[in-house]
Structures are given as structure tokens and as C-alpha cells.
Write a protein that holds these residues in place. Structure first.
Motif, short mmCIF file in Angstrom:
data_model
loop_
_atom_site.label_atom_id
_atom_site.label_comp_id
_atom_site.label_asym_id
_atom_site.label_seq_id
_atom_site.Cartn_x
_atom_site.Cartn_y
_atom_site.Cartn_z
N LEU A 10 0.51 -1.06 -0.02
CA LEU A 10 -0.01 -0.90 0.43
C LEU A 10 1.02 1.49 0.18
O LEU A 10 0.77 2.28 -0.49
CB LEU A 10 -0.70 -0.12 1.75
CG LEU A 10 -2.22 -1.58 1.29
CD1 LEU A 10 -2.46 -1.15 2.70
CD2 LEU A 10 -3.01 -1.11 0.31
N LEU A 11 2.31 1.53 0.69
CA LEU A 11 2.59 2.42 0.45
C LEU A 11 3.72 2.47 -0.87
O LEU A 11 3.74 3.99 -0.29
CB LEU A 11 4.04 2.35 1.98
CG LEU A 11 4.36 3.67 2.64
CD1 LEU A 11 3.75 4.97 2.81
CD2 LEU A 11 5.92 3.33 3.01
N VAL A 12 4.10 1.42 -1.56
CA VAL A 12 4.61 1.82 -2.62
C VAL A 12 3.44 2.23 -3.30
O VAL A 12 3.19 3.17 -4.82
CB VAL A 12 5.37 0.47 -2.49
CG1 VAL A 12 5.55 0.58 -4.16
CG2 VAL A 12 6.54 -0.01 -2.14
N ASP A 13 2.29 1.60 -3.33
CA ASP A 13 0.82 2.20 -4.71
C ASP A 13 1.00 3.95 -3.94
O ASP A 13 1.16 4.27 -5.54
CB ASP A 13 -0.44 0.97 -4.17
CG ASP A 13 -1.58 1.25 -5.59
OD1 ASP A 13 -0.69 2.02 -5.67
OD2 ASP A 13 -2.46 1.86 -4.85
N PHE A 14 0.99 4.12 -3.12
CA PHE A 14 0.47 5.23 -3.11
C PHE A 14 2.04 6.67 -2.96
O PHE A 14 1.52 7.40 -3.72
CB PHE A 14 0.49 5.34 -0.97
CG PHE A 14 0.63 7.11 -0.90
CD1 PHE A 14 -0.76 8.30 -0.60
CD2 PHE A 14 1.69 7.89 -0.11
CE1 PHE A 14 -0.61 9.26 -0.55
CE2 PHE A 14 1.12 9.03 -0.36
CZ PHE A 14 0.46 9.95 0.07
N ALA A 15 3.16 5.48 -3.42
CA ALA A 15 4.05 6.90 -3.25
C ALA A 15 4.39 6.88 -5.39
O ALA A 15 4.43 7.90 -5.38
CB ALA A 15 5.62 6.47 -3.02
N GLU A 57 1.42 6.18 -6.83
CA GLU A 57 -0.15 6.39 -8.01
C GLU A 57 -0.27 8.13 -7.33
O GLU A 57 -0.45 8.93 -8.36
CB GLU A 57 -0.59 5.75 -7.41
CG GLU A 57 -0.45 4.75 -8.45
CD GLU A 57 -0.82 4.24 -9.38
OE1 GLU A 57 -1.64 5.20 -10.54
OE2 GLU A 57 0.15 3.72 -10.13
N ASP A 58 -0.36 8.23 -6.01
CA ASP A 58 -0.70 9.41 -5.60
C ASP A 58 0.14 10.20 -5.10
O ASP A 58 -0.38 11.50 -5.43
CB ASP A 58 -1.71 8.94 -3.94
CG ASP A 58 -2.69 8.11 -4.69
OD1 ASP A 58 -3.11 8.53 -5.59
OD2 ASP A 58 -3.31 7.49 -3.47
N LEU A 59 1.55 10.10 -4.64
CA LEU A 59 2.38 10.80 -4.01
C LEU A 59 2.61 12.20 -5.21
O LEU A 59 2.19 13.25 -5.40
CB LEU A 59 3.65 10.68 -2.91
CG LEU A 59 4.21 10.81 -2.66
CD1 LEU A 59 3.28 11.73 -1.64
CD2 LEU A 59 5.19 10.38 -1.62
N PRO A 60 3.48 11.72 -6.16
CA PRO A 60 3.05 12.76 -7.89
C PRO A 60 3.03 13.66 -7.86
O PRO A 60 2.18 14.77 -8.26
CB PRO A 60 4.07 11.95 -9.12
CG PRO A 60 4.07 10.68 -8.08
CD PRO A 60 3.26 10.39 -7.46
N GLY A 61 1.14 13.49 -7.80
CA GLY A 61 0.11 14.27 -8.17
C GLY A 61 0.10 15.07 -6.58
O GLY A 61 -0.06 16.05 -6.85
N MET A 62 -0.19 15.08 -5.30
CA MET A 62 -0.27 15.59 -4.49
C MET A 62 0.97 16.78 -4.79
O MET A 62 0.95 18.59 -4.22
CB MET A 62 0.00 14.89 -3.15
CG MET A 62 -1.11 14.36 -3.29
SD MET A 62 -0.69 12.84 -1.30
CE MET A 62 -1.09 13.64 -0.17
N LEU A 63 2.60 16.70 -5.01
CA LEU A 63 3.10 17.61 -5.05
C LEU A 63 3.63 18.51 -6.26
O LEU A 63 3.58 19.47 -5.86
CB LEU A 63 4.60 16.53 -5.12
CG LEU A 63 4.82 15.92 -3.90
CD1 LEU A 63 6.57 14.40 -4.37
CD2 LEU A 63 5.45 16.59 -3.13
N SER A 64 2.90 17.98 -6.93
CA SER A 64 3.14 18.52 -8.39
C SER A 64 1.35 20.08 -7.92
O SER A 64 1.98 21.01 -8.36
CB SER A 64 2.40 17.98 -9.78
OG SER A 64 1.02 17.62 -9.24
N GLY A 65 0.53 19.65 -7.09
CA GLY A 65 -0.34 20.86 -6.73
C GLY A 65 -0.07 22.05 -5.66
O GLY A 65 -0.44 23.05 -5.68
N ALA A 66 1.17 21.55 -4.70
CA ALA A 66 2.03 21.77 -3.38
C ALA A 66 2.29 23.48 -3.94
O ALA A 66 3.47 23.16 -4.82
CB ALA A 66 3.06 21.48 -2.89
#
Length: 88
Positions: free
Chosen positions: A51-56, A58-67
Motif C-alpha cells: 500500500l505504501l509503494v502504491d501510494f508513492a 500513484e498518489d504522491l506525484p499528483g500531490m506534489l505537483s499541486g503544492a
């Protein structure tokens, strides 16, 4: 003579050994429950890692691009960057 161990008669300064109660069911139950807890912990560790690898991925790059102020969103066109001053 050959079957008798003469060292068993000496105590070497230690008190006599206390008798141990024979509890095979209790030992078996504890062994099974500790083994099951170990397998459960290993399975939970593997699932959380996936789950942590999947989050890193799939989701983490999208969260960082909007920050605001992130390095991903602050891309600069190379043509607009001023040239570095000459050292000499």
C-alpha cells in the motif's frame, strides 16, 4: 559402571534443580499462538508495504505537483533563464 554418571552426584555449589511441571498442552498452545501472531505480523507488514509503494507511485506525484513552491510545479523554460556571468 559404564552406565552410571558420577558427575550427577556432584552439585558444583548450585541448589538442587526444581521440578518442572509437565504442561504439553499449554506449551503447544503458546507455540501455536505465537507462530500465528508472527505470520499475521508478517502478512500485515507485506500488505502495508504494498500500500505504501502504491501510494508513492500513484498518489504522491499528483500531490506534489499541486503544492505551492514545489519543485515539480516550478518548471522554467530554459530560454528564459539568464546566462551565468563569466568568471573571468
Amino acid at each position: 559402571m559404564w552406565t552410571h554418571n558420577h558427575l550427577e552426584d556432584e552439585d558444583y555449589g548450585f541448589p538442587p534443580v526444581k521440578p518442572v511441571k509437565n504442561r504439553p498442552r499449554l506449551r503447544l498452545g503458546v507455540t501455536i499462538s505465537v507462530t500465528a501472531a508472527g505470520f499475521l505480523l508478517a502478512a500485515l507488514t507485506a500488505v502495508m508495504f504494498v500500500l505504501l509503494v502504491d501510494f508513492a507511485i500513484e498518489d504522491l506525484p499528483g500531490m506534489l505537483s499541486g503544492a505551492p513552491g514545489s519543485l515539480v510545479s516550478a518548471t522554467v523554460d530554459p530560454g528564459t533563464v539568464p546566462a551565468a556571468p563569466d568568471a573571468g
